[in-house]
Scaffold this motif. Structure first.
Motif, PDB file in Angstrom:
ATOM      1  N   GLU A  14      47.466  11.892  20.200  1.00  0.00           N
ATOM      2  CA  GLU A  14      47.059  10.661  19.534  1.00  0.00           C
ATOM      3  C   GLU A  14      46.046   9.871  20.361  1.00  0.00           C
ATOM      4  O   GLU A  14      45.038   9.432  19.840  1.00  0.00           O
ATOM      5  N   ALA A  15      46.331   9.672  21.630  1.00  0.00           N
ATOM      6  CA  ALA A  15      45.447   8.847  22.457  1.00  0.00           C
ATOM      7  C   ALA A  15      45.651   9.171  23.922  1.00  0.00           C
ATOM      8  O   ALA A  15      46.735   9.608  24.321  1.00  0.00           O
TER       9      ALA A  15
ATOM     10  N   THR B 271      38.852   6.232  27.401  1.00  0.00           N
ATOM     11  CA  THR B 271      39.931   6.507  26.460  1.00  0.00           C
ATOM     12  C   THR B 271      39.475   7.533  25.438  1.00  0.00           C
ATOM     13  O   THR B 271      38.273   7.753  25.254  1.00  0.00           O
TER      14      THR B 271
ATOM     15  N   TYR C  98      40.780   9.141  21.399  1.00  0.00           N
ATOM     16  CA  TYR C  98      41.682   9.008  20.265  1.00  0.00           C
ATOM     17  C   TYR C  98      41.444  10.144  19.284  1.00  0.00           C
ATOM     18  O   TYR C  98      40.308  10.606  19.107  1.00  0.00           O
TER      19      TYR C  98
ATOM     20  N   ARG D  53      41.947   6.463  15.427  1.00  0.00           N
ATOM     21  CA  ARG D  53      40.834   5.720  16.039  1.00  0.00           C
ATOM     22  C   ARG D  53      40.533   4.476  15.202  1.00  0.00           C
ATOM     23  O   ARG D  53      40.402   4.539  13.992  1.00  0.00           O
TER      24      ARG D  53
ATOM     25  N   THR E 171      45.425   1.440  19.932  1.00  0.00           N
ATOM     26  CA  THR E 171      44.777   1.144  21.205  1.00  0.00           C
ATOM     27  C   THR E 171      45.706   1.507  22.349  1.00  0.00           C
ATOM     28  O   THR E 171      46.835   1.007  22.407  1.00  0.00           O
TER      29      THR E 171
ATOM     30  N   LEU F 219      50.868   1.563  23.796  1.00  0.00           N
ATOM     31  CA  LEU F 219      50.157   2.010  22.613  1.00  0.00           C
ATOM     32  C   LEU F 219      50.370   0.954  21.539  1.00  0.00           C
ATOM     33  O   LEU F 219      51.465   0.818  21.010  1.00  0.00           O
TER      34      LEU F 219
END
Length: 123
Positions: free
Chosen positions: A48-49, A58, A60, A65, A69, A81
């Protein structure tokens, strides 16, 4: 090896905002890139990230996205997250993962994992 523990998952309604927390122990996160993955019932664990060890970079996946965050606070040995605009498709167990050095998008590259925290989004 660093130990990770996630928290913050719960039942929410579509459109809600939720923040997940990942706290590390055993070692400092200063040397680790961090990532969040999720696994829905009957599906594989998905990236996911991710965030670099210095928080300067970062990454995503396309589906989150602009809505999710990832952030970190190395002084607190924690990663977060923040999830905005949740939908039922975001229902899954969310996992925090750590990797020494640079992050990747592949679960197999991460050696340290938490136990997961359940996020359920109702319509």
């Amino acid at each position: 090896q660093v130990q990770l523990r996630e928290s913050g998952g719960r039942l929410v309604t579509a459109g809600d905002t939720l923040t997940l927390f990942c706290v590390a122990s055993g070692r400092s996160l200063d040397d680790y890139a961090m990532a969040w993955f999720r696994q829905a019932p009957g599906k594989e664990r998905e990236f996911e990230a991710a965030i670099s060890l210095d928080a300067q970079s970062t990454s995503y996946t396309d589906s989150v996205r602009g809505r999710f965050t990832i952030s970190r606070n190395n002084a607190r040995n924690a990663v977060y997250l923040r999830m905005n605009g949740l939908s039922t498709r975001d229902t899954a167990v969310y996992y925090c993962a750590a990797r020494e050095g640079h992050y990747t998008n592949y679960a197999a590259d991460f050696r340290s994992w938490g136990q997961g925290t359940q996020v359920t989004v109702s319509s």
